[in-house]
Design an enzyme around this catalytic site. Structure first.
Site, PDB file in Angstrom:
ATOM      1  N   LYS A  79     -95.760  56.992  29.145  1.00 52.16           N
ATOM      2  CA  LYS A  79     -96.293  57.884  30.182  1.00 52.16           C
ATOM      3  C   LYS A  79     -95.143  58.584  30.894  1.00 52.16           C
ATOM      4  O   LYS A  79     -94.119  57.965  31.184  1.00 52.16           O
ATOM      5  CB  LYS A  79     -97.115  57.041  31.168  1.00 52.16           C
ATOM      6  CG  LYS A  79     -97.893  57.829  32.212  1.00 52.16           C
ATOM      7  CD  LYS A  79     -98.752  56.875  33.034  1.00 52.16           C
ATOM      8  CE  LYS A  79     -99.578  57.578  34.097  1.00 52.16           C
ATOM      9  NZ  LYS A  79    -100.412  56.629  34.866  1.00 52.16           N
ATOM     10  N   SER A 154    -105.099  57.821  35.203  1.00 53.45           N
ATOM     11  CA  SER A 154    -104.128  58.874  35.000  1.00 53.45           C
ATOM     12  C   SER A 154    -103.337  58.706  33.710  1.00 53.45           C
ATOM     13  O   SER A 154    -102.632  59.629  33.310  1.00 53.45           O
ATOM     14  CB  SER A 154    -103.161  58.945  36.196  1.00 53.45           C
ATOM     15  OG  SER A 154    -102.437  57.739  36.318  1.00 53.45           O
ATOM     16  N   SER A 178    -105.645  53.032  36.395  1.00 49.70           N
ATOM     17  CA  SER A 178    -105.158  54.102  35.520  1.00 49.70           C
ATOM     18  C   SER A 178    -104.705  53.669  34.134  1.00 49.70           C
ATOM     19  O   SER A 178    -104.393  54.521  33.308  1.00 49.70           O
ATOM     20  CB  SER A 178    -104.016  54.862  36.191  1.00 49.70           C
ATOM     21  OG  SER A 178    -104.528  55.671  37.206  1.00 49.70           O
TER      22      SER A 178
END
EC number: 6.3.5.7
Lengths: 484, 95
Positions: A79, A154, A178
């Site tokens: 990420k 996210s 997330s």
């Protein structure tokens, strides 16, 4: 069966027996990216030259017959809120669109030490704020199971990349859900470790008392290996926990006889009927394997979302004050003075969701409102944590759905932040309590994946991995792949 | 409690944000909705409940006061939007 369907252990066996090379694995990952990425949008930055060079280096090492690292040769995506030296790190924000980190975060150093191969940096909601990945300021990610739906957020890029075979596994970060919510929406495994188990050094902070890095993988066993590689005390992170790290993979015995499971009634109220049916079916399976379950109550569940948004936004407003356009990041042109430079750089650099949370957090922390909002929320956090503490006095694991619905349509909630926040109602209480939780595929509703959440005691990742692994070994939901 | 336009303007100033008229109206409406939802917390009696600032019971974390390598000047300025003579350059603070 493709390379992506092999377990990490199988890949290592094939590398050792020379049936495979690291270059083959990396080629496979970039072939999938070439074929699918235009439709999915999971990556923000690819590391193709770096990954190929690393693969060649590891293949040389393999030829010399040396010991292999824990994640040797495995292509991973990370990420884009974890800093990577010499590889652009944007947090999916225009503000950091040119940011070239001067160091590796601790998890990145650990991935290198374990000899995995970095494929690229994965798309996300800007500064990890959002539940749909539509808040990326570059482009949204699409759900591999239905390109008109969100992958969740996210860590939507991380979950979508793994589901689409564009990475063998990935790291995400979880603040209010997330990792687990996108894993659930994309039909993969997502683990939020206990707060403090994995170092946050080099993770761009959103809400420091909640943020935690964790694995997103295709199966529970891979999650155990990836956790093994990244867990552990880090003197560079003052909130890092000094605890002994067990061997997670050896906990996957298949034996769950006598494990006591609590099922919170609040987690089954208001969820989609198909999701409830899948969860009940999963509980019957666990029961047939020797676990016992009972319904319990976590009475403060309904207050978690309100407490979370006040706390997370307050911490965000403080953490994001460092973005001022002076030392790094994009600076606004034509500023009239220093104060104007701060205002203009921040106004141009941050997207709407980030501004909304900064505004909410600044308000909740401001003089006159601190007690009514921030302090009140901290006290409610104590009550929520007590719900978990009391339940874990009698039970080993809490089980329920990961999300109240399956993945929703792109654009359907983007103008309604409150509704979007409520999607996280089943993941947020865990985050406030700081305990670990794992989402594993447990079925499908109208072709969209459903996630089953296993919640454990603090630092007892082994038990939730063991239970989830036994479930997975006796079901085949995790083996289904999207038609792409 | 309800938030008015002037409150949003005040908070934006504290947060070092310039808002367009459109953003100001949107945030006024959305923050009101979110804070109204947050009023839900007042249903709970939290008298005597200790706030949780942190889930781990950590005391202060100290390290020995030993000299360590620091970043080089080149590293520090690698991402600087503007730099001159080994300093970050910003617009004039004084008129």
């Amino acid at each position: 069966m493709t390379l992506f369907d092999l377990r990490l252990q199988d890949i290592h066996n094939q590398l050792r027996s020379k049936e495979l090379s690291v270059t083959d694995l990396v080629n496979e990952a970039f072939a999938k990216i070439g074929e699918r990425e235009e439709r999915i949008g999971a990556y923000l930055t690819l590391n193709e030259a770096g990954a190929r060079a690393e693969a060649a280096r590891l293949d040389d090492k393999l030829a010399r017959g040396e010991d292999l690292g824990l994640l040797f040769g495995l292509p991973i995506g990370v990420k884009d809120n974890m800093v990577t030296e010499g590889l652009r790190t944007t947090c999916a924000s225009q503000f950091l669109s040119n940011y070239d980190p001067i160091y590796d975060g601790t998890v990145i150093s650990k991935l290198k030490q374990a000899e995995s191969v970095m494929i690229g940096k994965l798309n996300m909601d800007e500064f990890a704020m959002g539940g749909s990945n539509e808040n990326s300021s570059f482009h949204p990610v699409r759900n591999p199971w239905d390109l008109n739906r969100v992958p969740g957020g996210s860590s939507g890029g991380s979950a979508a990349a793994v589901a689409a075979g564009e990475a063998y596994f990935a790291l995400g970060s979880d603040t209010g859900g997330s990792i687990r919510q996108p894993a659930s929406y994309c039909g993969v495994v997502g683990l939020k470790p206990t707060y403090g188990l994995v170092s946050r050094y080099g993770l761009v902070a959103f809400a420091s008392s909640l943020d935690q890095i964790g694995p997103i993988t295709k199966n529970v066993e891979d999650a155990a290996y990836l956790l093994q590689a990244i867990a552990g005390y880090d003197p560079k992170d003052s909130t890092s926990a000094q605890v002994d790290i067990p061997n997670y993979a050896s906990a996957l015995t298949g034996d769950i006889a006598g494990l006591r499971i609590a099922v919170p009634k609040e987690y089954l109220e208001g969820v989609d009927p198909q999701i409830k049916a899948s969860v009940m079916e999963a509980l019957r399976l666990l029961e047939s394997l020797g676990a016992v379950w009972e319904e319990v109550s976590l009475p403060h569940t309904e207050y978690a979302v309100a407490a979370y948004y006040l706390l997370a936004s307050s911490e965000a407003s403080s953490n994001l004050s460092r973005f001022d356009g002076v030392r790094y990041g994009v600076r606004a042109d034509h500023a009239g003075g220093l104060l104007d430079l701060y205002h203009e750089s921040r106004s141009q650099g941050f997207g709407p969701e980030v501004k909304r949370r900064i505004m909410l957090g600044t308000y909740a922390l401001s003089s006159g409102y601190y007690d009514a909002y921030y302090l009140k929320a901290q006290k409610v956090r104590t009550l929520i944590k007590r719900d978990f503490d009391q339940t874990f006095e009698k039970y080993d694991v809490i089980v329920g759905p990961t999300t109240p619905t399956t993945a929703f349509q792109l654009g359907s909630q983007v103008d309604d932040p409150l509704t979007m926040y409520l999607n996280d109602i089943l993941t947020i209480p865990v985050s406030l309590a700081g305990v670990p939780a794992l989402s594993v595929p447990c079925g499908f509703a109208d072709g969209l994946p459903i996630g089953l959440q296993f919640i454990g005691k603090a630092f007892d990742e082994s038990t939730i991995l063991r239970l989830a692994h036994a479930f997975e070994a006796n079901s085949d939901h995790h083996k289904r792949r999207p038609a792409l | 409690m309800s938030i008015e336009t002037k409150d949003v303007e005040h908070v934006a100033k504290l947060a070092r944000l310039n808002l367009t008229d459109e953003e100001r109206d949107m945030f006024t409406e959305q923050l009101n909705a979110i804070l109204q939802y947050a009023e839900k917390l007042n249903e709970l009696d939290t008298e005597g409940v200790e706030p949780t600032t942190h889930v781990l019971r950590l005391s202060n974390v100290m390290r020995d006061d030993v000299v360590q390598d620091s970043l080089t000047q080149e590293q520090v300025f690698r991402n600087a939007p503007e730099e001159e003579d080994g300093q970050f350059k910003v617009p004039a603070v004084l008129e």
